[in-house]
Design a protein around this motif. Structure first.
Motif, PDB file in Angstrom:
ATOM      1  N   SER A 468       0.806  -1.220   0.000  1.00 57.49           N
ATOM      2  CA  SER A 468       0.000   0.000   0.000  1.00 57.49           C
ATOM      3  C   SER A 468       0.837   1.267   0.000  1.00 57.49           C
ATOM      4  O   SER A 468       0.371   2.321  -0.428  1.00 57.49           O
ATOM      5  CB  SER A 468      -0.950  -0.011   1.198  1.00 57.49           C
ATOM      6  OG  SER A 468      -0.207  -0.137   2.404  1.00 57.49           O
ATOM      7  N   LEU A 471       1.156   2.976  -3.431  1.00 55.93           N
ATOM      8  CA  LEU A 471      -0.041   3.413  -4.139  1.00 55.93           C
ATOM      9  C   LEU A 471      -0.152   4.931  -4.125  1.00 55.93           C
ATOM     10  O   LEU A 471       0.276   5.591  -3.179  1.00 55.93           O
ATOM     11  CB  LEU A 471      -1.295   2.804  -3.498  1.00 55.93           C
ATOM     12  CG  LEU A 471      -1.402   1.277  -3.511  1.00 55.93           C
ATOM     13  CD1 LEU A 471      -2.689   0.847  -2.825  1.00 55.93           C
ATOM     14  CD2 LEU A 471      -1.359   0.745  -4.931  1.00 55.93           C
ATOM     15  N   SER A 472      -0.761   5.448  -5.171  1.00 56.27           N
ATOM     16  CA  SER A 472      -1.004   6.892  -5.240  1.00 56.27           C
ATOM     17  C   SER A 472      -2.460   7.139  -5.613  1.00 56.27           C
ATOM     18  O   SER A 472      -3.029   6.436  -6.459  1.00 56.27           O
ATOM     19  CB  SER A 472      -0.089   7.550  -6.283  1.00 56.27           C
ATOM     20  OG  SER A 472      -0.316   6.998  -7.572  1.00 56.27           O
ATOM     21  N   LEU A 473      -3.080   8.135  -4.954  1.00 58.08           N
ATOM     22  CA  LEU A 473      -4.479   8.448  -5.192  1.00 58.08           C
ATOM     23  C   LEU A 473      -4.642   9.096  -6.571  1.00 58.08           C
ATOM     24  O   LEU A 473      -3.956  10.052  -6.907  1.00 58.08           O
ATOM     25  CB  LEU A 473      -4.986   9.406  -4.105  1.00 58.08           C
ATOM     26  CG  LEU A 473      -6.443   9.853  -4.227  1.00 58.08           C
ATOM     27  CD1 LEU A 473      -7.378   8.658  -4.060  1.00 58.08           C
ATOM     28  CD2 LEU A 473      -6.752  10.915  -3.184  1.00 58.08           C
ATOM     29  N   LYS A 474      -5.588   8.549  -7.361  1.00 58.35           N
ATOM     30  CA  LYS A 474      -5.805   9.080  -8.708  1.00 58.35           C
ATOM     31  C   LYS A 474      -7.087   9.913  -8.790  1.00 58.35           C
ATOM     32  O   LYS A 474      -7.109  10.944  -9.460  1.00 58.35           O
ATOM     33  CB  LYS A 474      -5.891   7.934  -9.721  1.00 58.35           C
ATOM     34  CG  LYS A 474      -4.600   7.133  -9.851  1.00 58.35           C
ATOM     35  CD  LYS A 474      -3.437   7.982 -10.352  1.00 58.35           C
ATOM     36  CE  LYS A 474      -3.658   8.478 -11.760  1.00 58.35           C
ATOM     37  NZ  LYS A 474      -2.482   9.215 -12.283  1.00 58.35           N
ATOM     38  N   TYR A 499      -6.996   4.180  -6.402  1.00 64.77           N
ATOM     39  CA  TYR A 499      -5.539   4.298  -6.370  1.00 64.77           C
ATOM     40  C   TYR A 499      -4.912   3.583  -7.558  1.00 64.77           C
ATOM     41  O   TYR A 499      -5.494   2.658  -8.122  1.00 64.77           O
ATOM     42  CB  TYR A 499      -4.986   3.684  -5.074  1.00 64.77           C
ATOM     43  CG  TYR A 499      -5.492   4.338  -3.813  1.00 64.77           C
ATOM     44  CD1 TYR A 499      -4.807   5.402  -3.242  1.00 64.77           C
ATOM     45  CD2 TYR A 499      -6.649   3.886  -3.194  1.00 64.77           C
ATOM     46  CE1 TYR A 499      -5.265   6.003  -2.083  1.00 64.77           C
ATOM     47  CE2 TYR A 499      -7.123   4.479  -2.038  1.00 64.77           C
ATOM     48  CZ  TYR A 499      -6.432   5.540  -1.482  1.00 64.77           C
ATOM     49  OH  TYR A 499      -6.887   6.131  -0.335  1.00 64.77           O
ATOM     50  N   TRP A 509      -9.182   0.222  -4.601  1.00 69.02           N
ATOM     51  CA  TRP A 509     -10.149   1.219  -4.160  1.00 69.02           C
ATOM     52  C   TRP A 509     -10.408   1.052  -2.666  1.00 69.02           C
ATOM     53  O   TRP A 509     -10.141   0.003  -2.089  1.00 69.02           O
ATOM     54  CB  TRP A 509     -11.471   1.087  -4.925  1.00 69.02           C
ATOM     55  CG  TRP A 509     -12.247  -0.155  -4.548  1.00 69.02           C
ATOM     56  CD1 TRP A 509     -12.120  -1.385  -5.101  1.00 69.02           C
ATOM     57  CD2 TRP A 509     -13.228  -0.266  -3.514  1.00 69.02           C
ATOM     58  NE1 TRP A 509     -12.959  -2.273  -4.490  1.00 69.02           N
ATOM     59  CE2 TRP A 509     -13.657  -1.621  -3.510  1.00 69.02           C
ATOM     60  CE3 TRP A 509     -13.784   0.621  -2.587  1.00 69.02           C
ATOM     61  CZ2 TRP A 509     -14.612  -2.093  -2.620  1.00 69.02           C
ATOM     62  CZ3 TRP A 509     -14.741   0.151  -1.710  1.00 69.02           C
ATOM     63  CH2 TRP A 509     -15.152  -1.189  -1.722  1.00 69.02           C
TER      64      TRP A 509
END
Length: 517
Positions: A468, A471-474, A499, A509
């Motif tokens: 985690s 991960l990067s928020l899109k 993400y 998600w």
């Protein structure tokens, strides 16, 4: 290996029944020898239904094993419970016969059906769970050793086909040819085109006409000469004396069995129109059996009576499966819901019919009238049950679709609540961040929420991510959700954070914050 476990479940049930019933002093009669053929067919049918449920569940990448098993038992567990209870009650009614051989046969077979059902739940289901764990860990089905993905082996070779594999992503990845192609043929060439629908109606009318004619001319009474050799003196005597032989009230037995099936259908499928459709289908199948018994030179006697009582329970099976599938699929279009329902139930139905026919085919080699008549009646039961479930019943449900749909009223734009909900949930395009996802997700309890969101977005929940930190928020998506509780519909929205992984593709998600109106 799951196939072996599925075949072993009814075999264990047969052994348990033979031991338990014999232990209480009930004698084994010659007609009980038919029981294994019958119970194996029932058990294989249940296996195909359970396997269809696990294949329909959200993929291992989007849900946990517990969620997949829960989904399977919610969807398929009800179906095999209905069919097991109807079969068990049919044999229970047959056990009230005054004929000892028939009574003993029904007791042995009813107990075997009960043990077979238990084995499906406590033997086959754990085997499916173990197979799910093996699949998630990417282990070989036979050696249980770790295997590589098929994409990692470039050349086509024996090693690639035998020692590589991938985790199934959808139903199509695990379907056999016998499941896939017969139902595709029926959908594309018979159920979908108008000409195909017209042909089905014509065939049904011909079937009803032949059935009614045969039923009117069906003779009642046991021809004793069928039980002995053609060269026996008793054969000649029985031909002269057959008019004086009396039988049990056969029609009464069948009527009682039909009433019991009606009550069971009400309990497990509480939709009035569906109960009516299943009952009419059952009457149609029984009419065909009565009619074609005359065409096949069988009489209505104490021997065929037991076969007819059994056929009442078996006739419900295929019809319940297709009706249950129709109730659980979601769409607002007639042709689409017909295709989805038959795609879901068609494969297991064809598999179960084929395996059952293989089981009773060996009875054709017997010289015994009892075994031959049983084989003929069961062939009619399976054949007409398949014909109704694959052709007639889907067409009736397609025609009556407006009675089930949840289309919006153009005047007030309010969706009317109904016991049957059919909301379409199309998959989310991973590469399209602008997609609105306006089509609502429908759930009946909070447990299904994560599973349905994963299914709609075609993404994995963040709880299944092992990295985690990378991960990067899109984006943030607002997804409409409909809570369906009995006849009440509650509308709301869930905000979902999506993400991307290190490869810059959408992967996971999670819920962004709580419910809002």
């Amino acid at each position: 290996m799951l196939g072996l476990a599925g075949a072993f479940a009814p075999i264990l049930g047969i052994g348990s029944a033979l031991g338990a019933v014999s232990a209480i002093g009930i004698k084994f009669t010659s007609i009980v020898g038919v029981m294994p053929f019958l119970v194996v067919g029932i058990g294989i049918d249940d296996m195909f239904i359970l396997m269809s449920g696990i294949a329909e569940a959200p993929s291992l990448g989007a849900s946990s094993i517990e969620e997949r098993m829960r989904y399977m038992l919610q969807k398929s567990g009800i179906a095999i419970t209905i069919t097991s209870i109807t079969d068990l009650l049919a044999f229970g009614i047959g056990a009230t016969s005054v004929f000892i051989s028939i009574k003993n046969f029904c007791i042995f077979t009813g107990v075997a059906v009960f043990f077979c059902y238990l084995n499906q739940l406590f033997f086959l289901c754990p085997a499916i769970c173990l197979n799910e764990k093996r699949t998630r860990q990417k282990r070989h089905f036979l050696s249980c050793m770790k295997i590589k993905s098929s994409n990692e082996v470039s050349k086509a070779s024996l090693h690639k086909y035998c020692c590589t594999g991938d985790i199934p992503e959808n139903r199509g990845d695990v379907e056999s040819a016998l499941e896939k192609y017969p139902k595709l043929f029926v959908i594309r060439f018979l159920l979908k085109p108008i000409l195909g629908k017209i042909m089905i109606v014509i065939v049904f009318m011909a079937y009803i006409g032949a059935s009614v004619y045969g039923a009117i001319n069906l003779k009642q009474g046991l021809s004793l000469y069928n039980l002995v050799s053609d060269h026996s003196y008793f054969y000649k005597y029985s031909v002269w004396d057959e008019d004086y032989f009396t039988t049990e009230p056969i029609i009464t037995f069948v009527g009682v069995a039909l009433a019991v099936m009606f009550v069971i259908t009400i309990l497990f499928m509480p939709h009035p129109l569906m109960v009516f459709i299943v009952t009419i289908t059952l009457v149609s199948i029984l009419t065909g059996i009565f009619g074609f018994m005359h065409i096949w030179d069988l009489t209505l006697s104490s021997i065929t009576m037991i076969h007819l009582v059994i056929s009442v329970g078996f006739s419900v099976d295929f019809s319940v499966h297709i009706c249950h599938a129709f109730l659980t699929v979601r769409s607002e279009k007639r042709d689409k819901i017909l295709q989805l329902a038959f795609d879901k139930a068609g494969g297991p139905i064809f598999n179960a019919a084929f395996s059952s026919l293989l089981g009773i085919a060996m009875l054709g080699l017997s010289q015994s009238y009892i075994f031959q008549s049983f084989g003929k009646v069961m062939f009619l039961v399976i054949g007409f049950g398949l014909l109704h479930a694959a052709l007639f019943l889907p067409l009736v449900l397609w025609f009556l679709f407006p009675c089930f749909s949840t289309k919006k009223d153009d005047k007030n734009n309010i969706q009317k609540p109904t016991p049957l909900f059919s909301i379409c949930a199309e998959k989310y395009d991973k590469n399209d961040l602008s997609q609105d996802n306006k089509e609502p997700i429908q759930i009946s309890n909070i447990i299904d929420l994560n599973v349905e969101i994963s299914r709609k977005l075609n993404l994995k929940h963040i709880s299944s991510c092992t990295h985690s930190a990378n991960l990067s928020l899109k984006c943030i998506q607002s997804i409409p959700v409909v809570y369906a509780i009995d006849k009440v519909l509650a509308y709301t929205h869930k905000k979902v954070a999506i993400y991307s992984s290190g490869k810059h593709e959408l992967s996971y998600w999670e819920l962004f914050h709580s419910l809002e109106d």
